[in-house]
Design an enzyme around this catalytic site. Structure first.
Site, short mmCIF file in Angstrom:
data_model
loop_
_atom_site.label_atom_id
_atom_site.label_comp_id
_atom_site.label_asym_id
_atom_site.label_seq_id
_atom_site.Cartn_x
_atom_site.Cartn_y
_atom_site.Cartn_z
N ARG A 89 41.21 25.07 39.04
CA ARG A 89 41.99 25.84 38.08
C ARG A 89 41.64 27.33 38.21
O ARG A 89 40.52 27.69 38.51
CB ARG A 89 41.71 25.36 36.65
N TYR A 228 47.24 22.93 43.09
CA TYR A 228 46.09 22.18 42.58
C TYR A 228 46.36 21.58 41.19
O TYR A 228 46.94 22.25 40.32
CB TYR A 228 44.84 23.08 42.51
N LYS A 237 46.94 19.83 31.68
CA LYS A 237 46.31 20.86 30.84
C LYS A 237 47.35 21.79 30.19
O LYS A 237 47.21 22.18 29.04
CB LYS A 237 45.30 21.67 31.66
N HIS A 257 40.36 18.25 24.45
CA HIS A 257 39.85 17.93 25.79
C HIS A 257 38.79 16.84 25.65
O HIS A 257 37.59 17.10 25.81
CB HIS A 257 39.26 19.22 26.39
N SER A 279 34.86 20.80 31.54
CA SER A 279 35.25 20.27 32.84
C SER A 279 34.02 19.98 33.70
O SER A 279 33.10 20.80 33.76
CB SER A 279 36.14 21.27 33.55
N CYS A 281 31.66 17.83 33.21
CA CYS A 281 30.43 17.64 32.43
C CYS A 281 30.30 16.22 31.89
O CYS A 281 29.54 15.98 30.95
CB CYS A 281 30.34 18.67 31.31
N ASP A 304 40.14 12.33 29.53
CA ASP A 304 40.25 13.79 29.59
C ASP A 304 40.92 14.43 28.37
O ASP A 304 40.55 15.51 27.98
CB ASP A 304 41.01 14.20 30.86
N ARG A 397 38.85 15.52 44.05
CA ARG A 397 39.31 14.66 42.96
C ARG A 397 39.94 13.37 43.47
O ARG A 397 40.57 13.36 44.52
CB ARG A 397 40.39 15.41 42.15
P1 GTP Z 1 36.80 16.97 34.30
O1 GTP Z 1 37.64 15.92 34.94
O2 GTP Z 1 36.68 18.20 35.12
O3 GTP Z 1 37.25 17.29 32.92
O4 GTP Z 1 35.28 16.42 34.28
P2 GTP Z 1 34.55 15.30 33.41
O5 GTP Z 1 34.10 15.87 32.12
O6 GTP Z 1 35.37 14.06 33.33
O7 GTP Z 1 33.22 15.03 34.26
P3 GTP Z 1 32.79 13.77 35.15
O8 GTP Z 1 32.56 12.53 34.33
O9 GTP Z 1 33.72 13.65 36.29
O10 GTP Z 1 31.38 14.26 35.67
C1 GTP Z 1 31.21 15.46 36.38
C2 GTP Z 1 29.92 15.44 37.16
O11 GTP Z 1 28.82 15.25 36.27
C3 GTP Z 1 29.87 14.32 38.18
O12 GTP Z 1 29.33 14.79 39.37
C4 GTP Z 1 28.97 13.30 37.54
O13 GTP Z 1 28.29 12.53 38.48
C5 GTP Z 1 28.03 14.14 36.68
N1 GTP Z 1 27.57 13.42 35.48
C6 GTP Z 1 28.35 12.72 34.63
N2 GTP Z 1 27.61 12.13 33.65
C7 GTP Z 1 26.33 12.47 33.89
C8 GTP Z 1 25.09 12.17 33.25
O14 GTP Z 1 25.02 11.46 32.25
N3 GTP Z 1 23.96 12.74 33.78
C9 GTP Z 1 24.01 13.53 34.89
N4 GTP Z 1 22.88 14.03 35.36
N5 GTP Z 1 25.16 13.81 35.54
C10 GTP Z 1 26.30 13.30 35.05
C1 SPV Z 2 39.47 19.92 34.30
O1 SPV Z 2 39.31 20.91 35.01
O2 SPV Z 2 39.05 19.86 33.11
C2 SPV Z 2 40.17 18.74 34.83
C3 SPV Z 2 40.83 18.84 36.13
O3 SPV Z 2 40.26 17.73 34.14
S1 SPV Z 2 42.31 19.75 36.05
O4 SPV Z 2 43.44 18.85 36.15
O5 SPV Z 2 42.32 20.68 37.14
O6 SPV Z 2 42.40 20.45 34.79
MN MN Z 3 39.17 17.94 32.18
#
Ligand code: GTP
Ligand code: SPV
Ligand code: MN
Length: 615
Positions: A89, A228, A237, A257, A279, A281, A304, A397
């Site tokens: 983004r 993207y 979003k 979110h 994002s 996290c 999400d 992704r």
């Molecule tokens: P968006 O799709 O961008 O909104 O991200 P998200 O909030 O869904 O994050 P996602 O669950 O994909 O995790 C992002 C990164 O954080 C990944 O590389 C995970 O492996 C890592 N991660 C997720 N949960 C944990 C956790 O509990 N501990 C640690 N150390 N890393 C984590």
């Molecule tokens: C984020 O960035 O929080 C995502 C991926 O979930 S995107 O679709 O690019 O917003």
């Molecule tokens: Mn997101």
């Protein structure tokens, strides 16, 4: 002759895909399609119907163009590499074009809507030359919702059409509802890469000039230059957060979110939890978590976005408007997120900016303990474990249907959503923020959300690892003034029966040992222990210790049975360090100052109370 009239009916291949006569089209849709076609001058116009035949046609075309590589090892699945400059983004190119600048607030980029339209109109002029213009009707959330949330994305990108089919309810049924008179959002997208007759296309056409613009009063989106996800799949979003948050503000609900999960205890009590983390996290991971504590069960509703409205019973109900998962690939593996792995294994997925294995599968960092001996990296170059750069982009992704998730909750498919018992805010902080804190009440919980801080990630362009305030994990997604948004959250609490409101918690999976930099908490499936404490708190079953920042688990209250933690890691993960928190106060104050006049005075009061409690 207007382009739409000329080609819409005969170009939309399957007969049932478009209404049988032009007369049955929504007149506003037809007028808009004509107007956009006249401006962007595509070679063809196609109304997307969402059928399997269309998916085959579009993905075949993407394979022929070199954009997609068909995977040998996963059915109906594709690898895709974007232009290396178009991978995340673009927050600095994202605009809220409200009529009045103060309605965009201090956290959004603003441009006068007339000026933005003038600028972007010139960019769109002829921008679809040599390409197909797709008219993509879609619905965010269930078709049978009380007010289905419809939209139409016009795009010149086949990648977007394919992805929209995975991520949204897309096609003929949405068009029917629109033609039946339902309200809908206009979402215009062009990659901004016209093709001359003799010109050979590139695999990922895009434009260096990018604009992601929102017109909240008109409920309209204009996007230019990027292919993207968050910049181009406009149902996600742009619609479901930025435009929807403005609608929600007007109508008294919340567009957030947040993931949504269902948690069932060994005693078979069920609770629904929504959680907002910035994002990259941890939302997708928490949404599909496999509990490590015996007898507990998690089912997924969303990873999400959550739309939350009060039901007739006074409880807050959450719906996931999306139809697919657009998850961060790196770090997703059998050890961390087995349910995501099971979801993508079923196929029907698109993988962007990951590595390709020699036998026609995908791989990324963290998928397996041992990397394959040889890969083609996301740049298309040879890669071996000795290579100095990662095989996959950190924001690569997977895009996959949510219904394939083996632990999808039945309630996902219903029209009313689920009553939320707890809202969790969380961020990525190496220090200061404890593993889990319970707010004192709704207003204090809103203060926690409004002051949420997190280290920036690769999900947006710009520097990674910089701590910033990311209120409710919505900094890049609030479609109006952030101060008004906080006031809206406060008001939602005031207007409700306090006993029926979700309780608010704050978590941090990412606190580190200052000695060696390692994570203090193992995370992933072990986060079920924190969810258990949260649920037990709701039911009055778990002990808590009062601290200046809220309630944390009392000694022994967090179930760590069978968990091997080194030394005093748990104590460090849970610690409330008054000095660290005193250092946080001026940062919060500074943040509130940037919000300015629109900041609700109750949040200043909360800051003052925190200051007093810290002494
Ligand atoms: P968006 O799709 O961008 O909104 O991200 P998200 O909030 O869904 O994050 P996602 O669950 O994909 O995790 C992002 C990164 O954080 C990944 O590389 C995970 O492996 C890592 N991660 C997720 N949960 C944990 C956790 O509990 N501990 C640690 N150390 N890393 C984590
Ligand atoms: C984020 O960035 O929080 C995502 C991926 O979930 S995107 O679709 O690019 O917003
Ligand atoms: Mn997101």
């Amino acid at each position: 002759q207007p382009a739409a009239e000329q080609s819409a009916p005969e170009q939309s291949a399957p007969e049932q895909s478009a209404p049988s006569s032009r007369a049955s089209y929504d007149p506003e849709l037809l007028a808009w399609v004509r107007e956009v076609a006249a401006l962007t001058t595509p070679d063809r116009i196609v109304f997307a119907d969402g059928s399997d035949e269309e998916w085959t046609r579009i993905t075949d075309k993407l394979v022929d163009a070199g954009t997609f590589t068909r995977l040998e090892k996963k059915p109906n699945s594709f690898h895709c590499a974007s232009d290396p400059t178009d991978v995340a983004r673009v927050e600095d190119r994202t605009f809220i074009c409200s009529l009045d600048e103060k309605d965009a607030g201090p956290t959004n980029n603003w441009m006068d809507p007339a000026e933005m339209k003038a600028t972007m109109t010139e960019l769109y002029r002829g921008s679809m030359r040599g390409r197909t213009m797709y008219v993509v009707p879609f619905c965010m959330g269930p078709y049978d919702a009380a007010n289905p949330m419809l939209g139409v994305e016009i795009t010149d990108s086949e990648y977007v059409v394919a992805s929209m089919r995975v991520m949204t309810r897309m096609g003929a049924r949405a068009l029917e509802l629109i033609n039946g008179g339902a309200r809908w959002v206009k979402a215009l997208h062009s990659i901004g890469a016209p093709l001359e007759p003799t010109e050979r296309d590139v695999a990922w056409p895009c434009n260096d000039t990018k604009y992601i613009s929102h017109f909240p009063e008109e409920r309209m989106i204009w996007s230019f230059g990027s292919g993207y996800g968050g910049n181009a799949l406009l149902g996600k979003k742009c619609y479901s957060l930025r435009i929807a948050s403005a609608i929600a503000h007007d109508e008294g609900w919340l567009a957030e979110h947040m993931l949504i999960l269902k948690l069932t205890s060994p005693q078979h009590t069920t609770h629904y939890i929504a959680a907002a983390f910035p994002s990259a996290c941890g939302k997708t991971n928490l949404a599909m978590l496999e509990p490590t504590i015996p007898g507990w069960k998690v089912e997924t509703l969303g990873d999400d976005i959550a739309w939350m409205k009060f039901g007739d019973d006074g409880r807050l109900y959450a719906v996931n408007p999306e139809y697919g998962l657009f998850g961060v690939a790196p770090g997703t593996g059998w050890g961390t997120n087995p349910n995501a792995m099971r979801t993508i294994e079923q196929g029907n997925s698109v993988f962007t900016n990951v590595a390709l294995t020699d036998d026609g599968d995908v791989w990324w960092e963290g998928m397996t303990d041992q990397p394959p001996a040889h890969l083609t990296d996301w740049h298309g170059k040879d890669w071996t474990p000795e290579s100095e750069t990662p095989s996959s982009h950190p924001n690569s992704r997977f895009c996959t249907p949510i219904a394939q998730c083996p632990i999808i909750a039945d309630e996902y498919f219903g029209p009313t959503g689920v009553p939320i018992s707890a809202i969790i805010f969380g961020g990525r902080r190496r220090d200061t923020i404890p593993l889990v804190t319970e707010s004192r009440d709704w207003q204090h919980g809103v203060f926690m959300g409004a002051t949420l801080s997190s280290e920036t990630t690769a999900a947006a362009t710009g520097k990674v690892g910089v701590v910033r305030r990311d209120p409710m994990a919505m900094l890049p997604f609030i479609g109006y003034n952030a101060g008004d948004y906080f006031a809206h959250w406060i008001n939602v609490g005031k207007g409700a029966d306090a006993s029926k409101l979700p309780k608010i918690f704050y978590v941090n999976w990412f606190r580190r040992d200052s000695a060696d930099g390692s994570f203090l908490w193992p995370g992933f499936g072990e986060n079920s222990r924190v969810l258990k404490w949260i649920i037990d708190r709701l039911d009055g079953q778990a002990a808590a210790e009062q601290t200046p920042i809220g309630h944390i688990p009392a000694a022994g209250a967090l179930d760590v049975d069978g968990l091997e933690l080194t030394g005093d890691a748990l104590a460090k993960a849970l610690a409330v360090d008054a000095d660290e928190w005193r250092a946080e106060l001026p940062l919060i104050e500074q943040w509130f100052d940037t919000i300015g006049d629109a900041l609700p005075s109750s949040l200043r009061d909360e800051l003052e109370l925190l200051r007093q409690r810290l002494g």
